[in-house]
Design a protein around this motif. Structure first.
Motif, PDB file in Angstrom:
ATOM      1  N   LYS A 188      16.249   3.952  -7.654  1.00 28.76           N
ATOM      2  CA  LYS A 188      17.229   4.035  -6.566  1.00 28.76           C
ATOM      3  C   LYS A 188      17.431   5.481  -6.119  1.00 28.76           C
ATOM      4  CE  LYS A 188      21.891   2.560  -5.348  1.00 28.76           C
ATOM      5  NZ  LYS A 188      23.272   2.705  -5.814  1.00 28.76           N
ATOM      6  N   MET A 189      17.557   6.360  -7.104  1.00 27.37           N
ATOM      7  CA  MET A 189      17.752   7.771  -6.770  1.00 27.37           C
ATOM      8  C   MET A 189      16.562   8.340  -5.999  1.00 27.37           C
ATOM      9  SD  MET A 189      19.454   9.240 -10.265  1.00 27.37           S
ATOM     10  CE  MET A 189      18.820  10.892  -9.940  1.00 27.37           C
ATOM     11  N   MET A 190      15.385   7.955  -6.445  1.00 26.73           N
ATOM     12  CA  MET A 190      14.178   8.463  -5.764  1.00 26.73           C
ATOM     13  C   MET A 190      14.160   8.015  -4.312  1.00 26.73           C
ATOM     14  SD  MET A 190      12.404  10.383  -7.687  1.00 26.73           S
ATOM     15  CE  MET A 190      10.829  10.439  -6.815  1.00 26.73           C
ATOM     16  N   LEU A 191      14.455   6.742  -4.086  1.00 31.48           N
ATOM     17  CA  LEU A 191      14.455   6.240  -2.713  1.00 31.48           C
ATOM     18  C   LEU A 191      15.499   6.969  -1.881  1.00 31.48           C
ATOM     19  CD1 LEU A 191      13.957   2.374  -2.981  1.00 31.48           C
ATOM     20  CD2 LEU A 191      12.282   4.189  -2.985  1.00 31.48           C
ATOM     21  N   GLU A 192      16.686   7.098  -2.457  1.00 33.89           N
ATOM     22  CA  GLU A 192      17.761   7.741  -1.695  1.00 33.89           C
ATOM     23  C   GLU A 192      17.440   9.200  -1.383  1.00 33.89           C
ATOM     24  OE1 GLU A 192      20.995   6.740  -4.263  1.00 33.89           O
ATOM     25  OE2 GLU A 192      21.652   5.066  -2.983  1.00 33.89           O
ATOM     26  N   SER A 193      16.745   9.855  -2.299  1.00 35.24           N
ATOM     27  CA  SER A 193      16.406  11.260  -2.053  1.00 35.24           C
ATOM     28  C   SER A 193      15.470  11.413  -0.859  1.00 35.24           C
ATOM     29  CB  SER A 193      15.754  11.873  -3.294  1.00 35.24           C
ATOM     30  OG  SER A 193      14.404  11.462  -3.392  1.00 35.24           O
ATOM     31  N   LYS A 194      14.816  10.307  -0.478  1.00 30.55           N
ATOM     32  CA  LYS A 194      13.914  10.359   0.680  1.00 30.55           C
ATOM     33  C   LYS A 194      14.508   9.591   1.866  1.00 30.55           C
ATOM     34  CE  LYS A 194      10.283  12.431  -1.323  1.00 30.55           C
ATOM     35  NZ  LYS A 194       9.536  13.581  -0.795  1.00 30.55           N
ATOM     36  N   ASP A 195      15.791   9.331   1.807  1.00 32.88           N
ATOM     37  CA  ASP A 195      16.463   8.626   2.906  1.00 32.88           C
ATOM     38  C   ASP A 195      15.918   7.234   3.141  1.00 32.88           C
ATOM     39  OD1 ASP A 195      18.474  10.403   3.755  1.00 32.88           O
ATOM     40  OD2 ASP A 195      16.932  11.689   4.642  1.00 32.88           O
ATOM     41  N   ILE A 196      15.637   6.548   2.046  1.00 28.88           N
ATOM     42  CA  ILE A 196      15.190   5.164   2.148  1.00 28.88           C
ATOM     43  C   ILE A 196      16.262   4.286   1.511  1.00 28.88           C
ATOM     44  CG2 ILE A 196      13.451   3.500   1.413  1.00 28.88           C
ATOM     45  CD1 ILE A 196      11.462   5.846   1.298  1.00 28.88           C
ATOM     46  N   ARG A 197      16.718   3.296   2.245  1.00 28.58           N
ATOM     47  CA  ARG A 197      17.755   2.433   1.691  1.00 28.58           C
ATOM     48  C   ARG A 197      17.217   1.652   0.506  1.00 28.58           C
ATOM     49  NH1 ARG A 197      21.581   0.208   6.514  1.00 28.58           N
ATOM     50  NH2 ARG A 197      21.440   2.073   7.765  1.00 28.58           N
ATOM     51  N   PRO A 198      17.917   1.732  -0.607  1.00 25.84           N
ATOM     52  CA  PRO A 198      17.387   1.162  -1.847  1.00 25.84           C
ATOM     53  C   PRO A 198      17.640  -0.338  -1.973  1.00 25.84           C
ATOM     54  CG  PRO A 198      19.435   2.305  -2.278  1.00 25.84           C
ATOM     55  CD  PRO A 198      19.169   2.455  -0.818  1.00 25.84           C
ATOM     56  N   SER A 199      16.927  -1.111  -1.204  1.00 26.69           N
ATOM     57  CA  SER A 199      17.046  -2.563  -1.366  1.00 26.69           C
ATOM     58  C   SER A 199      16.399  -2.978  -2.682  1.00 26.69           C
ATOM     59  CB  SER A 199      16.364  -3.282  -0.206  1.00 26.69           C
ATOM     60  OG  SER A 199      14.969  -3.190  -0.332  1.00 26.69           O
ATOM     61  N   PHE A 200      16.736  -4.152  -3.127  1.00 25.15           N
ATOM     62  CA  PHE A 200      16.190  -4.642  -4.396  1.00 25.15           C
ATOM     63  C   PHE A 200      14.657  -4.653  -4.373  1.00 25.15           C
ATOM     64  CE2 PHE A 200      14.989  -8.278  -7.185  1.00 25.15           C
ATOM     65  CZ  PHE A 200      15.422  -7.727  -8.384  1.00 25.15           C
ATOM     66  N   GLN A 201      14.087  -5.206  -3.309  1.00 24.36           N
ATOM     67  CA  GLN A 201      12.634  -5.285  -3.195  1.00 24.36           C
ATOM     68  C   GLN A 201      11.994  -3.891  -3.238  1.00 24.36           C
ATOM     69  OE1 GLN A 201      14.769  -7.161  -1.641  1.00 24.36           O
ATOM     70  NE2 GLN A 201      13.945  -9.146  -1.039  1.00 24.36           N
ATOM     71  N   ARG A 202      12.573  -2.971  -2.488  1.00 25.02           N
ATOM     72  CA  ARG A 202      12.008  -1.621  -2.448  1.00 25.02           C
ATOM     73  C   ARG A 202      12.059  -0.947  -3.810  1.00 25.02           C
ATOM     74  NH1 ARG A 202      14.732   0.329   3.289  1.00 25.02           N
ATOM     75  NH2 ARG A 202      13.235  -0.720   4.658  1.00 25.02           N
ATOM     76  N   MET A 203      13.168  -1.118  -4.487  1.00 21.45           N
ATOM     77  CA  MET A 203      13.276  -0.506  -5.816  1.00 21.45           C
ATOM     78  C   MET A 203      12.239  -1.102  -6.763  1.00 21.45           C
ATOM     79  SD  MET A 203      17.318   0.194  -6.533  1.00 21.45           S
ATOM     80  CE  MET A 203      17.958  -1.412  -6.115  1.00 21.45           C
ATOM     81  N   LYS A 204      12.091  -2.421  -6.706  1.00 20.60           N
ATOM     82  CA  LYS A 204      11.127  -3.085  -7.593  1.00 20.60           C
ATOM     83  C   LYS A 204       9.705  -2.622  -7.297  1.00 20.60           C
ATOM     84  CE  LYS A 204      13.125  -5.739 -10.534  1.00 20.60           C
ATOM     85  NZ  LYS A 204      12.861  -5.502 -11.971  1.00 20.60           N
ATOM     86  N   ILE A 205       9.386  -2.506  -6.021  1.00 21.61           N
ATOM     87  CA  ILE A 205       8.040  -2.074  -5.645  1.00 21.61           C
ATOM     88  C   ILE A 205       7.800  -0.640  -6.100  1.00 21.61           C
ATOM     89  CG2 ILE A 205       6.527  -1.546  -3.686  1.00 21.61           C
ATOM     90  CD1 ILE A 205       7.889  -3.969  -2.232  1.00 21.61           C
ATOM     91  N   TYR A 206       8.783   0.208  -5.891  1.00 21.72           N
ATOM     92  CA  TYR A 206       8.612   1.603  -6.304  1.00 21.72           C
ATOM     93  C   TYR A 206       8.474   1.726  -7.817  1.00 21.72           C
ATOM     94  CZ  TYR A 206       9.113   6.592  -6.755  1.00 21.72           C
ATOM     95  OH  TYR A 206       8.877   7.902  -7.065  1.00 21.72           O
ATOM     96  N   LYS A 207       9.299   0.986  -8.518  1.00 22.55           N
ATOM     97  CA  LYS A 207       9.262   0.987  -9.980  1.00 22.55           C
ATOM     98  C   LYS A 207       7.870   0.560 -10.471  1.00 22.55           C
ATOM     99  CE  LYS A 207      12.105  -0.925 -13.769  1.00 22.55           C
ATOM    100  NZ  LYS A 207      11.206  -1.927 -14.348  1.00 22.55           N
ATOM    101  N   LEU A 208       7.377  -0.508  -9.893  1.00 26.48           N
ATOM    102  CA  LEU A 208       6.045  -0.991 -10.293  1.00 26.48           C
ATOM    103  C   LEU A 208       4.976   0.050 -10.001  1.00 26.48           C
ATOM    104  CD1 LEU A 208       4.369  -3.412 -11.332  1.00 26.48           C
ATOM    105  CD2 LEU A 208       4.046  -4.047  -8.948  1.00 26.48           C
TER     106      LEU A 208
END
Lengths: 134, 134
Positions: free
Chosen positions: A7-27
């Motif tokens: 979540k922090m990583m996404l937010e640091s790039k101005d990307i809204r941390p939706s559940f799907q996005r977080m899961k994809i990034y984590k993977l």
DNA sequence: TACTTTTTTGGAATAGATACAATTTTTTTT
DNA sequence: AAAAAAAATTGTATCTATTCCAAAAAAGTA
């Protein structure tokens, strides 16, 4: 990687941390094999049965735009993604198909010449890995 | 390049010099823009109305196998071909879309490490060309 | 010339990616 | 908290590069 970190990583790039996005990034961070859309889809569909491939396409496109992931071409015809956005080389073994990252010093790489601005470097090597030579 | 020269080049690599193959090779040598199958097809279909894209796919695949051409990936999703099989870099301008070759000294390139056999090197850089910076 | 092999051809099938509109979810406003 | 607006997700239909496959044509051989 924890979901909180993702979540922090996404937010640091101005990307809204939706559940799907977080899961994809984590993977993407946890997988070293530079997964394709298909791979990501298969990995996540159990946990997120409603997941659509379109979401993965959209998300990865966004990540690449925001410099949170790199698009690499291992095989023509299928996009693969890498959460490591720093400059590094990719080696693909033509026998076993494995893909290995290796370090590259950007300052030692040849440049196209004066007058060119460089945004993006892809260094890709194919051959036989140590394991397959034996 | 003459058809006679094209014929000799094919024969030197044990490729039967059919009319279509010679024409495709000739075009590849004369075109600096690393044409795609589609481009080659459009260029040649006037002169060879019967030409099938399958022939172009088959021929280019054969050329790559016999080391008479290189497959390069400028855009994902479309294969592009280069009659220059020596190691060199490709620069693509993200503004005007032009693709420029530049020399690369193979001995100065980073290597994946000891134990790896290298068959093939792709060095690809994206950015802005001198013309587009002004 | 007859026979065999190779090459070319075209139509159908495949697969990754995209377009788009309808839902659902999230955020903002009242 | 309810309503409205904005953003994200989803599914379907579509597109496009490529491959499959079998028939036709061409080239090579006997």
């Amino acid at each position: 990687m924890s979901m909180k970190k993702a979540k922090m990583m996404l937010e640091s790039k101005d990307i809204r941390p939706s559940f799907q996005r977080m899961k994809i990034y984590k993977l993407l961070m946890e997988t070293k094999e530079h997964p394709s859309v298909e791979t990501i889809y298969n990995e996540l569909k159990e946990e997120i049965p409603s997941l659509s491939k379109m979401t993965i396409y959209n998300t990865l496109k966004l990540f690449v735009e925001k410099d949170l992931a790199r698009l690499i071409t291992i095989e023509e015809n299928e996009a693969r993604f890498d959460a490591d956005t720093s400059v590094h080389g990719h080696f693909k073994c033509l026998k076993c198909g494995c893909v290995i990252d290796f370090p590259v010093e950007e300052t030692k790489l040849p440049a196209p010449g004066n007058g060119f601005t460089v945004d993006n470097i892809d260094f890709f090597v194919r051959g036989t890995c140590p394991g397959c030579r034996n």
